[in-house]
Write a protein that holds these residues in place. Structure first.
Motif, short mmCIF file in Angstrom:
data_model
loop_
_atom_site.label_atom_id
_atom_site.label_comp_id
_atom_site.label_asym_id
_atom_site.label_seq_id
_atom_site.Cartn_x
_atom_site.Cartn_y
_atom_site.Cartn_z
N GLY A 288 18.78 54.73 61.55
CA GLY A 288 19.20 55.36 63.01
C GLY A 288 19.74 56.69 62.85
O GLY A 288 19.92 57.24 61.79
N GLN A 289 19.83 57.28 64.10
CA GLN A 289 20.10 58.70 64.23
C GLN A 289 20.88 59.01 65.54
O GLN A 289 20.18 58.58 66.57
N VAL A 290 21.92 59.61 65.71
CA VAL A 290 22.48 60.02 66.78
C VAL A 290 22.80 61.72 66.91
O VAL A 290 23.31 62.13 65.61
N GLY A 291 22.25 62.57 67.65
CA GLY A 291 22.42 64.07 67.54
C GLY A 291 22.74 64.55 69.03
O GLY A 291 22.65 63.90 70.03
N PHE A 292 23.40 65.83 68.75
CA PHE A 292 23.82 66.46 69.85
C PHE A 292 23.45 67.79 69.80
O PHE A 292 23.84 68.72 68.81
N GLY A 293 22.75 68.45 70.83
CA GLY A 293 22.57 69.89 70.90
C GLY A 293 23.48 70.41 71.87
O GLY A 293 24.32 69.92 72.58
N ASP A 294 23.38 71.63 71.94
CA ASP A 294 24.47 72.54 72.72
C ASP A 294 24.11 72.44 74.26
O ASP A 294 24.71 73.03 74.98
N GLY A 295 22.66 72.16 74.68
CA GLY A 295 22.25 72.19 75.71
C GLY A 295 21.96 73.38 76.60
O GLY A 295 21.25 73.34 77.58
N ASN A 296 22.45 74.59 75.88
CA ASN A 296 21.89 75.67 76.27
C ASN A 296 22.36 76.81 75.17
O ASN A 296 23.52 77.29 74.91
N PRO A 297 21.37 77.34 74.63
CA PRO A 297 19.75 77.50 74.85
C PRO A 297 19.17 76.25 74.22
O PRO A 297 17.87 76.20 74.44
N ASN A 298 19.98 75.50 73.29
CA ASN A 298 19.26 74.27 72.68
C ASN A 298 18.70 73.28 74.05
O ASN A 298 19.78 72.79 74.85
N PRO A 299 17.30 73.07 74.05
CA PRO A 299 16.95 72.32 75.39
C PRO A 299 17.37 70.56 75.36
O PRO A 299 17.06 69.98 76.21
N LEU A 300 17.94 70.49 74.19
CA LEU A 300 18.49 68.99 73.98
C LEU A 300 19.99 68.86 74.09
O LEU A 300 20.88 69.66 73.63
N MET A 303 20.08 62.96 71.26
CA MET A 303 18.97 62.22 71.03
C MET A 303 19.36 61.05 70.34
O MET A 303 20.64 60.75 69.49
N PHE A 304 18.73 59.77 70.28
CA PHE A 304 19.12 58.39 69.81
C PHE A 304 17.83 58.02 69.15
O PHE A 304 16.62 58.13 69.75
N LEU A 305 18.11 57.39 68.08
CA LEU A 305 17.11 56.61 67.38
C LEU A 305 17.57 55.50 66.70
O LEU A 305 18.57 55.50 65.87
N LEU A 306 16.95 54.41 66.88
CA LEU A 306 17.02 53.24 66.04
C LEU A 306 15.79 52.36 65.76
O LEU A 306 15.04 52.18 66.48
N GLY A 307 15.83 51.89 64.36
CA GLY A 307 14.49 51.03 63.94
C GLY A 307 14.83 50.41 62.90
O GLY A 307 15.81 50.15 62.14
N VAL A 308 13.77 49.47 62.43
CA VAL A 308 13.99 48.55 61.42
C VAL A 308 12.23 48.85 60.63
O VAL A 308 11.40 49.02 61.36
N GLY A 309 12.45 48.68 59.35
CA GLY A 309 10.98 48.71 58.90
C GLY A 309 11.10 49.04 57.42
O GLY A 309 12.18 48.92 56.73
#
Length: 394
Positions: A288-300, A303-309
């Motif tokens: 999994g992953q959780v991320g934080f952008g600054d929102g300006n000028p980063n367009p993010l 973000m969230f990611l979760l999986g198994v494999g």
């Protein structure tokens, strides 16, 4: 409007926070090594607003390494060529992230369909190494055990297979310092802020900014199963569009002005739930992953990611790979306000993808995947795609 905002510049800003696990680990044996790969893809949209024709593509990969050319010194290279039909994503079907990363690169980020990545590594001692040159960042992502599959089959949707946050292009020119003090792995990458392809890049090296990208990874075992837990902090000095300025009148001198610096902070993990006692890196688990952008000028914003494999749990099929994952990208509220002023309704892009890739022989693999994506632009319907791939490696 969507295609212009989310075309090549956006794709070339893809971040892979898993870069703390070196991709060059396969190059540690002495002497020259070569690997040749050929992969064909067939991807068919079955729901959504993209062209419903099947997309066919193929790619060829040649990897080379030469270790101990001098004491502690090695060289690694990766030549790529890909060709085929247009991909879905970058605005097509309302999606931002491409639905087939391997059919996208290197052609969509350069003026031609080929690229060569070449790095030199100096191992100073058992704990410290320094690599310089042009890196293929997708290789770094593939080197991770569960999410990336160590190059033996993985996710195709870029938002899952190569989690992105706009400070790490797919090809970078710079250096990577790795310090391994068990149970910690520290990585510092310093590189040009632009994608390392095309003649203009080499003529303007570091002219538009530099990125400082650091990762600390804690390696551990839970009930004897390997785990990797990382903190990633990145800052780019490159200027980006100030989204608040887009709300001003076009006659205003500050309209469409720029803002210094793009920032991102994220945490990620990969934890085995089952592994082979004889080879702990063969198994399956969660990531999994959780991320934080600054929102300006980063367009993010987040973000969230979760999986198994991982490797297949089926008896006698441990060389097979499988995975199921979900991701969500929350775009900048300020970017959404700016686009809304021009009648473009932006929403978060989320996706689910599952795949299975079977090893037919030591050299041949066959696989399939299915994905569902909620597009970033509200005027588009949800998108579903099925895919098929055949891969040969020698």
């Amino acid at each position: 409007m969507p295609v212009r905002l989310f075309s090549r510049p956006v794709l070339t800003a893809a971040l892979l926070t898993s870069a703390s696990l070196p991709a060059t680990a396969w190059a540690q044996d002495q002497g020259p090594k070569f690997s040749f790969g050929f992969t064909t893809f067939a991807d068919a949209p079955i729901e959504g607003d993209a062209d419903d024709d099947a997309r066919y593509s193929w790619r060829a990969d040649i990897k080379m390494s030469y270790a101990e050319i001098w004491s502690g010194g090695s060289i690694s290279g990766h030549f790529e060529y890909n060709d085929g039909d247009d991909i879905v994503g970058l605005g097509e079907g309302g999606l931002v992230w491409p639905t087939n990363t391997f059919a996208t690169l290197p052609a969509l980020t350069s003026d031609n369909q080929t690229t060569l990545s070449l790095t030199m590594t100096q191992q100073f001692n058992n704990t410290t190494s320094l690599s310089l040159g042009k890196f293929n960042v997708i290789d770094l992502a593939e080197a991770t055990p569960l999410l990336g599959g160590q190059g033996q089959g993985g996710f195709q949707y870029l938002g899952i297979g190569a989690p992105s946050n706009f400070v790490l292009p797919p090809y970078i020119f710079g250096g990577m310092l790795t310090v391994n003090y068990a149970p910690m792995i520290y990585t510092l990458m310093i590189y040009d802020a632009n994608n390392a392809q095309g003649e203009e890049f080499w003529d303007d090296l570091f002219d538009e900014g530099v990125v400082y990208n650091g990762t600390a990874t804690y390696t551990t075992q839970i009930n004897g199963k390997p785990g990797f837990y990382s903190l990633n902090i990145a800052h780019s000095t490159k200027k980006g569009t100030d989204y608040e300025s887009l709300l001003l009148s076009p006659s205003d001198d500050a309209f469409a002005s720029t803002k210094d610096g793009v920032n991102y902070t994220g945490v990620s993990f990969q934890q085995y739930l089952w592994s082979d006692p004889q080879n702990p890196m063969v198994g399956w688990g969660v990531f999994g992953q959780v991320g934080f952008g600054d929102g300006n000028p980063n367009p993010l914003d987040e973000m969230f990611l979760l999986g198994v494999g991982g490797n297949s749990p089926l008896y006698g099929r441990s060389s097979d790979r499988w995975g199921l994952a979900w991701s969500k990208y929350n775009w900048s509220d300020k970017l959404g306000e700016a686009l809304g002023a021009y009648g473009v309704k932006l929403r978060d892009e989320s996706a689910v993808e599952g795949f299975y890739e079977a090893a037919l022989t030591e050299n041949w693999r066959i696989g399939g995947n299915i994905m569902w994506v909620k597009p970033s632009f509200e005027s588009y319907d949800d998108y579903t795609q099925v895919g098929f791939r055949i891969r040969a490696t020698f």
